[in-house]
Design a protein around this motif. Structure first.
Motif, mmCIF file in Angstrom:
data_model
loop_
_atom_site.group_PDB
_atom_site.id
_atom_site.type_symbol
_atom_site.label_atom_id
_atom_site.label_comp_id
_atom_site.label_asym_id
_atom_site.label_seq_id
_atom_site.Cartn_x
_atom_site.Cartn_y
_atom_site.Cartn_z
ATOM 1 N N ASN A 7 50.452 -31.224 19.848
ATOM 2 C CA ASN A 7 49.612 -32.310 19.321
ATOM 3 C C ASN A 7 49.020 -33.054 20.515
ATOM 4 O OD1 ASN A 7 48.563 -34.738 18.247
ATOM 5 N ND2 ASN A 7 49.898 -34.546 16.470
ATOM 6 N N ARG A 41 55.583 -28.855 21.601
ATOM 7 C CA ARG A 41 56.052 -29.064 20.223
ATOM 8 C C ARG A 41 57.478 -28.545 20.094
ATOM 9 N NH1 ARG A 41 53.835 -30.155 15.415
ATOM 10 N NH2 ARG A 41 51.699 -30.028 16.205
ATOM 11 N N SER A 60 53.280 -32.037 7.962
ATOM 12 C CA SER A 60 53.133 -31.088 9.058
ATOM 13 C C SER A 60 53.419 -29.668 8.594
ATOM 14 C CB SER A 60 54.077 -31.473 10.205
ATOM 15 O OG SER A 60 53.976 -30.568 11.277
ATOM 16 N N THR A 81 48.909 -30.100 13.585
ATOM 17 C CA THR A 81 48.260 -31.186 14.322
ATOM 18 C C THR A 81 47.304 -31.953 13.419
ATOM 19 O OG1 THR A 81 48.448 -29.971 16.402
ATOM 20 C CG2 THR A 81 46.804 -31.728 16.310
ATOM 21 N N GLU A 133 49.233 -34.104 11.015
ATOM 22 C CA GLU A 133 49.947 -35.199 11.702
ATOM 23 C C GLU A 133 49.041 -36.366 12.050
ATOM 24 O OE1 GLU A 133 53.165 -32.026 13.543
ATOM 25 O OE2 GLU A 133 51.600 -32.864 14.827
ATOM 26 N N TYR A 134 47.719 -36.191 11.914
ATOM 27 C CA TYR A 134 46.820 -37.322 12.145
ATOM 28 C C TYR A 134 47.184 -38.504 11.257
ATOM 29 C CZ TYR A 134 43.235 -35.764 15.408
ATOM 30 O OH TYR A 134 42.571 -35.402 16.546
#
Length: 316
Positions: free
Chosen positions: A140, A248, A40, A90, A93-94
């Motif tokens: 996210n 967030r 991230s 974001t 973070e997938y």
């Protein structure tokens, strides 16, 4: 030779997309190897540096100036950098969506995600009725669909596939691994969405982007075109409409909030007013964005005055 040129011209985009698949998957596995915090942070650092050089940055700055005319240029530029940081985080973070929602209810200090309004998820799950949930591109924005699946809510998320074929394929694989039902937006998709509601299911949709065939509502004091699908479904099926947002927090931590059902405006006949309901949902989204402006997707061309319907001129 001409035939070869025509053949290459027709298939090069597809070949380029296929060539991108190993690269996209390589970046994905690198992000997974780094772990959620480092991935991230790296994603945010990358887009924070590269983003201001991209054409979309001009869109973000113009949007921010329009939304916050009272803020000086330094504040506008800072918000744009925050938005780029959030976008990069974001994306990175997938690779960790399958673990971000791991909840240790015995140790709140170790929870990556906290939530308010979980009782509304439970009510939606257990009332035997269809339900509608709207969200926005905040923090996210993939997490609400994962939350619904974690709490056993039969929900279908409407999504727009990425333009890049390699990215679209990988994103869809990740979503199917972590979420419930999925419905790609596009022609003919309305019928499948109606089917979800008719079966007593729940439909979730991001409603904060431009929709060419939409209804005119006000967003940050200016007219925009918004997708009226959820309002139309609420009118037809008389089902509750909730909003869900993500905030967030530092350290790859998030807070989710699910609102109570909205009290939507109705017309003289008592039916839900589509334009008024769409405006009510948009007003909620605007409040969310105002609270955390650096976590919204400002790079999207939300305000397009040249595409608004022209007012009708009375004859005679």
């Amino acid at each position: 030779m001409l035939r070869l040129a025509l053949l290459l011209n027709r298939h090069l985009p597809r070949l380029a997309g296929l060539a991108m698949i190993p690269l996209v998957r390589g970046l994905f596995w690198l992000a997974r190897a780094l772990g959620p915090e480092r991935a991230s942070a790296c994603g945010g650092a990358l887009t924070r540096r590269v983003g201001p050089w991209l054409p979309a940055h001009r869109t973000a700055i113009a949007n921010l100036r329009s939304a916050f005319p009272e803020r000086d240029e330094a504040a506008i530029q800072a918000l744009a950098r925050e938005a780029w940081d959030n976008l990069g985080r974001t994306g990175a973070e997938y690779a960790h969506l399958h673990t971000l929602f791991d909840i240790d209810e015995t140790d709140p200090a170790n929870q990556r995600i906290t939530a308010d309004g979980i009782e509304h998820f439970a009510n939606l799950r257990d009332d035997g009725k269809p339900g509608l949930i709207f969200a926005a591109h905040l923090a996210n924005w993939e997490l609400p669909a994962i939350c619904a699946a974690k709490y056993g809510l039969d929900a279908t998320a409407i999504f727009r596939p990425p333009n890049d074929a390699a990215t679209a394929r990988l994103v869809q694989e990740i979503r199917r691994e972590t979420m419930g039902g999925l419905a790609a937006s596009g022609q003919g998709s309305v019928f499948s969405m109606q089917g979800v509601v008719e079966r007593g299911g729940h439909l979730g949709q991001l409603i904060d982007q431009h929709f060419t065939r939409g209804v005119v509502v006000e967003f940050f004091g200016k007219p925009v075109l918004a997708n009226p699908l959820l309002a139309k479904l609420a009118r037809h099926y008389e089902c509750p409409v909730h909003g869900v947002r993500v905030i967030r927090r530092p350290g790859v931590r998030f807070h989710l909030e699910l609102t109570p059902p909205l009290d939507l405006p109705r017309d003289a006949g008592g039916a839900i007013d589509v334009q008024g309901a769409t405006q009510a949902m948009t007003r909620v989204v605007e409040g969310w964005v105002r609270e955390n402006p650096g976590q919204w997707l400002w790079m999207h061309r939300r305000w397009r005055p040249n595409m608004l319907p022209k007012p009708k001129v009375a004859k005679g």
